[in-house]
Scaffold this motif. Sequence first.
Motif, PDB file in Angstrom:
ATOM      1  N   THR A   1       1.300   5.454   0.718  1.00 44.95           N
ATOM      2  CA  THR A   1       0.787   6.530   1.559  1.00 44.95           C
ATOM      3  C   THR A   1       0.835   7.842   0.797  1.00 44.95           C
TER       4      THR A   1
ATOM      5  N   THR B   1       1.214   9.140  10.163  1.00 43.91           N
ATOM      6  CA  THR B   1       2.616   9.302  10.539  1.00 43.91           C
ATOM      7  C   THR B   1       3.075  10.717  10.243  1.00 43.91           C
TER       8      THR B   1
ATOM      9  N   ASP C   1      -1.241  10.117   5.168  1.00 44.06           N
ATOM     10  CA  ASP C   1      -2.597   9.643   5.444  1.00 44.06           C
ATOM     11  C   ASP C   1      -2.631   8.420   6.355  1.00 44.06           C
ATOM     12  N   ASP C   2      -1.466   7.835   6.678  1.00 43.91           N
ATOM     13  CA  ASP C   2      -1.429   6.757   7.669  1.00 43.91           C
ATOM     14  C   ASP C   2      -1.199   7.307   9.074  1.00 43.91           C
TER      15      ASP C   2
ATOM     16  N   THR D   1       0.842  -1.193   0.000  1.00 41.25           N
ATOM     17  CA  THR D   1       0.000   0.000   0.000  1.00 41.25           C
ATOM     18  C   THR D   1       0.880   1.246   0.000  1.00 41.25           C
TER      19      THR D   1
END
Length: 221
Positions: A4, A138, A135-136, A2
């Motif tokens: 980010t 972090t 968007d995670d 995935t």
Amino acid sequence: MTSTKLRKRNFTPIEYSNFNFERREFTRLLTSPREPFELPDLTEGFFPDEVDMKIIGKKQAKTVSSFKDISTMLGISFKDALYHTQAHVIGKGLIKGYSVYLYKPDFRLEISFSEKETLEELSRIPSMYLAYKLDDKTYYALVFDNSSRLLDYLDFISSLKSKDTIEVYIHPFNEKYLFTASIPYEHFENGRWNFNTEIMMFRAEKLVKKIEEKDEGRQGE
């Protein structure tokens, strides 16, 4: 796998209130957090053109280029170079701000963490100039300074680890480890980016091979 995406970016101008101008280095951390520098969204449906992208690229390649220099390099009038820079590049927020370095940096810190409160504390480092959130969820903060301050910064960051999970990456900043390039403005046409991925991969492979050959030559010395 995935990927980010960038969710938010904060530009924070370097703070020189604790700077020793004779030694050209910062003396200590700031006593309080800093607020990021934010411009209002002025795009209003605006899309940059080829001249805007070329001006940004030329300024990245040589930051001291004057409007006269840019007009000569791009083959446009001085008036057009001035207009595109002020009305589009700056006026429409294509760039977020400027950083002025009164010292000679030799390292960059990349700090990853997950709490907003950590970002506020890290902004007390006077040479922290950029932070962004993915968007995670972090966060990353970037510090650009010289080695006289490195241990103090690492000690300060370590003191924050009791409240957050923090990782620090140190990137040397010198000719051996540094490679810079301007945006590929030659691929911006009719308001959009156009890339040939095969050509990009070919050029990237050539560059990697060149760097590897250069490193092998150094090891053989």
